[in-house]
Design an enzyme around this catalytic site. Structure first.
Site, PDB file in Angstrom:
ATOM      1  N   HIS A 275       0.859  -1.184   0.000  1.00 45.38           N
ATOM      2  CA  HIS A 275       0.000   0.000   0.000  1.00 45.38           C
ATOM      3  C   HIS A 275       0.889   1.226   0.000  1.00 45.38           C
ATOM      4  O   HIS A 275       1.890   1.285   0.717  1.00 45.38           O
ATOM      5  CB  HIS A 275      -0.904   0.011   1.240  1.00 45.38           C
ATOM      6  CG  HIS A 275      -2.080   0.919   1.105  1.00 45.38           C
ATOM      7  ND1 HIS A 275      -1.948   2.295   1.108  1.00 45.38           N
ATOM      8  CD2 HIS A 275      -3.397   0.664   0.952  1.00 45.38           C
ATOM      9  CE1 HIS A 275      -3.144   2.843   0.962  1.00 45.38           C
ATOM     10  NE2 HIS A 275      -4.040   1.877   0.874  1.00 45.38           N
TER      11      HIS A 275
ATOM     12  N   ASP B 102      -7.576  -5.258   1.187  1.00 46.91           N
ATOM     13  CA  ASP B 102      -8.312  -5.963   0.139  1.00 46.91           C
ATOM     14  C   ASP B 102      -8.020  -7.463   0.127  1.00 46.91           C
ATOM     15  O   ASP B 102      -8.859  -8.254  -0.306  1.00 46.91           O
ATOM     16  CB  ASP B 102      -7.945  -5.396  -1.241  1.00 46.91           C
ATOM     17  CG  ASP B 102      -8.341  -3.952  -1.391  1.00 46.91           C
ATOM     18  OD1 ASP B 102      -9.514  -3.640  -1.137  1.00 46.91           O
ATOM     19  OD2 ASP B 102      -7.486  -3.128  -1.753  1.00 46.91           O
TER      20      ASP B 102
END
Length: 371
Positions: free
Chosen positions: A257, A308
């Site tokens: 990320h 996710d």
């Protein structure tokens, strides 16, 4: 004039909604770990919009307002009948549905704070119903009305599945909604703020944000993760599959990320939910595959899993259609989008950055006969 590709590291606004400091995520000062472990999603919505947690009376009234507004306008139900629900991606359906909700809201262009608060309730309530309704309609099933005695998370699962909902599923789904509610100036939230900075309405901002979230580099990642796990199929094929992907320089979705260095603080909560849910249905392989991939990528590339990655196997274990994963993300993130749009209205300035021109100069126009 200096530039930053993708605006990476550029501070463009002050906010008192969400902070990400030293890889720690907090909503209005409350740790994401604390909220994920204890809070109802309704409490988190209230927190993001009001900058404080509700007391018992406030929560009861807020939940009542949400449930009361979950019924969709008849006109939208009629529009659903004209859409190709079986062949159109649900994010496109949802984008259109939210836009139509604005068409049928008589307060859409009333920009007072009170009207915006009422619209916020309607949007947050009806986005859940819209997703559940079009999901059932494309299966040839009748819509199910919300139950006034259910929480937001349980109501969604009830309207989607039409059966007694397992408490573990409600816990997991509520936790997922809390974890996805806001994430500072991510792509879709920034899109929403840019939109309403022109003094456009909340429905326009949500519609724009859904368009941004649709992309696989943002909200579409969890759908790509379950597609990958389905292609792998069995635990012993996980590492060879990933090795081949890496050799071909293909991106592994759900890993790493931009704003976190040591790891996404939300991931561990959905990892635990994935472990419990896959065990409950006797399909531990989805969790075990995910864990193997996470460990391998972290060791080889230094990239830990993001939010996710484990949401994919968690939702799959609840029997939720894979192409609904991103609309569900939108349903949760609507709470954050609205909080940011309300904040933008309160201290607004049109968002209009500049670009550095790097093209040709001093061309001279030639008549078409000489070109």
């Amino acid at each position: 004039m200096s530039t930053s590709k993708g605006l990476e590291g550029v501070i463009v606004a002050e906010t008192d909604i969400t902070s990400i400091v030293d890889d720690q995520l907090a909503y209005v000062g409350y740790s994401i770990d604390d909220l994920a472990n204890h809070a109802l999603f309704e409490e988190v919505i209230y927190l993001l919009w009001n900058k404080k947690l509700p007391n018992q009376t406030e929560l009861k009234e807020f939940t009542h307002q949400l449930t009361k507004e979950m019924t969709l306008p008849e006109e939208l139900l009629n529009h659903f009948q004209t859409m190709n629900l079986e062949k159109t991606h649900p994010m496109s359906i949802l984008r259109t549905a939210v836009s139509l909700l604005g068409v049928y809201d008589p307060e859409v262009d009333i920009m007072s704070e009170e009207a915006n608060r009422r619209k916020a309730i309607r949007i947050q309530a009806r986005i859940a119903t819209a997703i559940a309704v079009f999901s059932r309609l494309r299966q040839g099933k009748a819509p199910i009305m919300p139950n006034p005695n259910y929480s937001y998370a349980e109501n969604f699962l009830h309207m989607l599945k039409g059966e007694a909902i397992d408490p573990l599923e409600v816990e997991a789904f509520n936790k997922a909604l809390v974890l996805h509610a806001d994430h500072e100036l991510n792509a879709s939230t920034f899109t929403a703020r840019v939109c309403v900075a022109t003094l456009s309405d909340l429905y326009s901002g949500i519609t724009a944000a859904i368009g941004a979230l649709k992309g696989p580099l943002h909200g579409g990642a969890n759908e790509q993760v379950i597609r990958m796990l389905t292609e792998i199929g069995e635990v012993d094929r996980a590492i060879p599959y990933i090795e081949e992907k890496i050799a071909n320089k293909e991106k592994i979705m759900g890993m790493g990320h931009r704003v976190y260095k040591t790891g996404d603080p939300r991931a561990k909560h959905l990892k635990e939910m994935s472990r419990k849910l896959t065990a409950k249905i006797g399909q531990e392989k989805w969790y075990l595959m995910s864990e193997k991939i996470e460990n391998y990528i972290k060791e080889e590339k230094g990239l830990p899993a993001n939010v996710d990655f484990y949401s994919a196997s968690a939702y799959h274990s609840m029997g939720i259609d894979h192409d609904l994963f991103t609309p569900i993300f939108a349903m949760s993130r609507t709470s954050g989008w609205i909080a940011h749009m309300l904040e933008q209205y309160q201290n607004n300035r049109l968002i209009r950055p500049r670009a550095e021109y790097v093209g040709p100069v001093k061309h001279v126009y030639q008549p078409i006969s000489k070109r």
